[in-house]
Design a protein around this motif. Structure first.
Motif, mmCIF file in Angstrom:
data_model
loop_
_atom_site.group_PDB
_atom_site.id
_atom_site.type_symbol
_atom_site.label_atom_id
_atom_site.label_comp_id
_atom_site.label_asym_id
_atom_site.label_seq_id
_atom_site.Cartn_x
_atom_site.Cartn_y
_atom_site.Cartn_z
ATOM 1 N N GLY A 90 0.786 -1.237 0.000
ATOM 2 C CA GLY A 90 0.000 0.000 0.000
ATOM 3 C C GLY A 90 0.812 1.277 0.000
ATOM 4 N N TYR A 105 -6.902 3.338 -5.948
ATOM 5 C CA TYR A 105 -6.804 2.769 -4.611
ATOM 6 C C TYR A 105 -8.163 2.675 -3.952
ATOM 7 C CZ TYR A 105 -3.824 1.367 -0.727
ATOM 8 O OH TYR A 105 -3.176 0.643 0.224
ATOM 9 N N LEU B 40 -7.911 5.291 4.695
ATOM 10 C CA LEU B 40 -7.205 6.526 4.341
ATOM 11 C C LEU B 40 -8.146 7.586 3.790
ATOM 12 C CD1 LEU B 40 -4.072 4.906 2.703
ATOM 13 C CD2 LEU B 40 -4.018 6.484 4.629
ATOM 14 N N ASP B 110 0.945 5.912 6.867
ATOM 15 C CA ASP B 110 0.751 6.191 5.443
ATOM 16 C C ASP B 110 0.533 4.933 4.613
ATOM 17 O OD1 ASP B 110 0.929 8.369 3.300
ATOM 18 O OD2 ASP B 110 2.244 6.790 2.546
ATOM 19 N N LEU B 111 1.241 3.847 4.939
ATOM 20 C CA LEU B 111 1.081 2.629 4.148
ATOM 21 C C LEU B 111 -0.354 2.121 4.252
ATOM 22 C CD1 LEU B 111 4.306 0.543 4.856
ATOM 23 C CD2 LEU B 111 3.706 1.764 2.784
ATOM 24 N N GLY B 112 -0.871 1.615 3.145
ATOM 25 C CA GLY B 112 -2.214 1.071 3.171
ATOM 26 C C GLY B 112 -2.314 -0.141 4.080
#
Lengths: 270, 394
Positions: A90, A105, B40, B110-112
């Motif tokens: 991600g 996304y 997010l 921040d990373l999914g």
């Protein structure tokens, strides 16, 4: 040889059968959105008096494949650029870097993944054409060998130069793509970028990355060398200092020369 | 005002900053829960058009860059053997280490799918700059921890590990310098692949080198700033005899950087976009004018370099210019091609702010309880282990 798609906007009637077939083939949730999202991998848009499909261009040297740190994106031998959701962490570098703005996304999910057209990689591997191409009632989307499609596109432009702009989109963009496009209006007007470099983008970073091993060896040796020399100079200075202070030679004052030497060096360094 | 947090403990002074700190921490807690339950999209202003925002532009790019003081000073002291700078190495290493921890925690936001971060260790793609970045973060954080660990061993009076570390210090320092060089420049390389997206005022094939030089400049600026701030907090004076020569090094590095950037712009014709300046042009002029040219010109005067205020103001401008540069590369320069304007959501800001606040709090605590500043006499109440371990070692 690798396969690809040829989309001819002059033959598209905007029925949206390709989008519907794509949803079904890839188990994507409805509805079919107006713009591509993580859940709608291809759309047909009425724009500039014609119909334009949006889908992954499946670059010959894909930017997304090169930027993915974990190799979740792959260019298969057959031509499709596939995505392995199990690997994806991600970082969204593929979304940021894609020259065509293709990967999307799942912003609405707590455990999100990327969504993009994968050119029905399973079907293609099994020797079938893509779902969109087989659903298209007018032949606006054709599936076939990329070289054959490129020849066909050229022939169509030559046959009826008044109907087409003289440009096969995807032949050279970003180093060439497996998906080729024809249209009767300039591609800028259809929302496609025409200012993309002709060379493949991954070369831009690989040029730098491939030098890292050499850099590490050279810079490492250089730094060790500097350390060795400055260390030695320090030892020599300390030794001179010692012998200078209990030296019998009155004219050569060790402390004095050392202080001068050091201030001179400081001046140079800083 | 002093408040007794727990019965039997010493009262703790509570003022504006302490109150603000607690509030920011509470907000950070709330946002953290929202981020990992709602995703997010619900917490950030990121979108398919603009997938990288404040957390990449500020937390990652600036966090790594501002930690550059650590490798610059360890190189100066241990590679170039300019031993007189030794007294300021420790606070710099601490900032470097905390900076990298800040980056790693921000990356978790921040990373999914941050729980898969170990994938970078297992699934390799050496063609990806992000792959290089991941390895540099990991390895250099380890190096920083090892470089800083003698401070802890000293505190705990553990002699053996200290001696082992001393023996391997030269390869360790050189490894650290190499890793940082690669890491600082690779953050610039991240943007090499978007020639059609990043505005020509910032895009250049020399991005890796530009990122490296500007990080060295800003790293020195940070060293001066943090010396000043910890000096204020702990009541010692700025070591001008050390910081003045450092500021001269900063002038040299930043001049080199400025000349290179202007030459690039002259060659690629981007200067034309400054007339009239427009959105990108204005941001560029503020960044380079206020953050590079002004501090460099100020520091050319020895009067500025030898005054505490002059040094601090110039260093502050350098750091500000650095932060602006990273945000311009990651946000301003990318907006045009994205076709959207990006402003961070309040939740994105809370995360960045909260993590910076935690970093500063940890720095303050570390400086209080560990032998960071050489001239600082060890306090009796903090030297708990001294009673058990006998006389101090040499």
């Amino acid at each position: 040889m690798s396969v690809g798609l040829l989309f001819d906007a002059t033959r598209c009637v905007g029925c949206g059968a390709c989008s519907a077939a794509c949803k079904e083939q890839n188990d994507l949730p409805l509805p079919i959105e107006a713009q591509p999202t993580a859940y709608t991998w291809t759309t047909v848009q009425a724009i500039a008096g014609t119909h334009m499909r949006r889908l992954c261009m499946h670059c010959l040297e894909p930017t997304c494949v090169s930027v993915c740190p974990v190799g979740a994106l792959r260019k298969t031998e057959e031509g499709p650029v596939t995505y392995d959701a199990e690997r994806c962490i991600g970082c969204r570098y593929c979304i940021m870097a894609c020259p065509f703005g293709v990967p999307k996304y799942q912003w609405d999910r707590a455990i999100p993944i990327v969504g993009k057209c994968i050119m029905c990689a399973d079907r293609v591997r099994a020797g079938q054409e893509t779902a969109c191409a087989s659903a298209c009632p007018t032949g606006a989307t054709l599936f076939g060998e990329r070289d054959d499609l490129a020849r066909e596109a050229r022939a169509r432009i030559d046959r009826s130069p008044d109907c087409y702009v003289d440009h096969i989109y995807g032949l050279e963009e970003a180093g060439g793509t497996s998906v080729l496009m024809l249209a009767g209006v300039p591609f800028e007007a259809l929302g496609m970028r025409t200012d993309l470099p002709r060379q493949s983008l991954p070369m831009l970073t690989w040029r730098v990355l491939s030098k890292i091993p050499d850099f590490v060896v050279l810079a490492g040796a250089f730094l060790f060398g500097i350390h060795w020399i400055t260390q030695r100079r320090d030892e020599v200075r300390q030794a001179t200092n010692k012998s200078g202070s209990d030296s019998e030679n009155g004219t050569r004052d060790g402390g004095g020369t050392d202080a001068a030497g050091r201030s001179g060096r400081q001046g140079r360094r800083s | 005002m002093k408040v007794r947090i727990w019965p039997g403990t010493r009262p703790v002074p509570v003022g504006f900053w302490q109150g603000a700190f607690v509030l920011v921490l509470l907000a950070l807690g709330v946002v953290t829960v929202l981020r990992f339950t709602r995703g997010l999209g619900a917490t950030t202003n990121l979108s398919d058009e603009f997938p990288w925002g404040l957390w990449i532009g500020f937390d990652i790019l600036c966090g790594v860059g501002l930690a550059a003081g650590a490798f610059t000073l360890t190189a100066v002291v241990h590679v170039f053997n300019l031993r007189r700078f030794e007294p300021i190495v420790r606070p710099t290493l601490l900032t470097g280490f905390l900076g990298y921890m800040f980056v790693i925690v921000a990356l978790m936001f921040d990373l999914g799918q941050p729980w898969r971060i170990w994938h970078a260790l297992v699934f390799w793609n050496p063609h990806s700059v992000m792959f290089e970045v991941a390895w540099c973060v990991m390895l250099y954080t380890t190096v920083l921890a090892v470089e800083f660990s003698p401070v802890v061993f000293e505190k705990l009076r553990l002699e053996r590990p200290r001696r082992i570390l001393h023996a391997i210090s030269t390869p360790l320092v050189i490894g650290g310098v190499l890793l940082s060089t690669l890491h600082q420049s690779s953050l610039g390389s991240l943007y090499l692949i978007v020639p059609a997206k990043l505005h020509p005022l910032w895009y250049s094939p020399a991005l890796p080198f530009l990122f490296f030089t500007s990080a060295v400049g800003a790293g020195i600026g940070m060293v001066i700033l943090e010396s000043y701030m910890s000096g204020r907090a702990f009541g010692h004076r700025l070591a001008l005899n050390l910081l003045e020569p450092l500021s001269r090094a900063m002038v040299v590095v930043l001049s080199l950087y400025a000349i290179l950037r202007l030459q690039i712009l002259r060659k690629n014709g981007a200067l034309a976009s400054l007339n009239p300046p427009g959105y990108e042009g204005t941001m560029f002029l503020i960044e380079v004018g206020l953050g590079v040219l002004l501090p460099v010109s100020l520091l050319l005067f020895s009067k500025v370099r030898t005054s505490e205020r002059g040094l601090v103001i110039a260093s502050f401008l350098v750091v500000l210019g650095f932060v602006m540069n990273r945000l311009n590369v990651s946000v301003t320069g990318m907006e045009g091609a994205a076709g959207v304007r990006y402003l961070p959501s309040w939740m994105e800001i809370v995360v960045s702010l909260g993590l910076v606040a935690i970093g500063m709090a940890v720095f303050t605590l570390a400086v209080r309880f560990l032998p960071i500043f050489h001239d600082q006499p060890e306090r009796e109440e903090s030297g708990r282990f001294a009673h058990h371990m006998g006389p101090a070692e040499v």
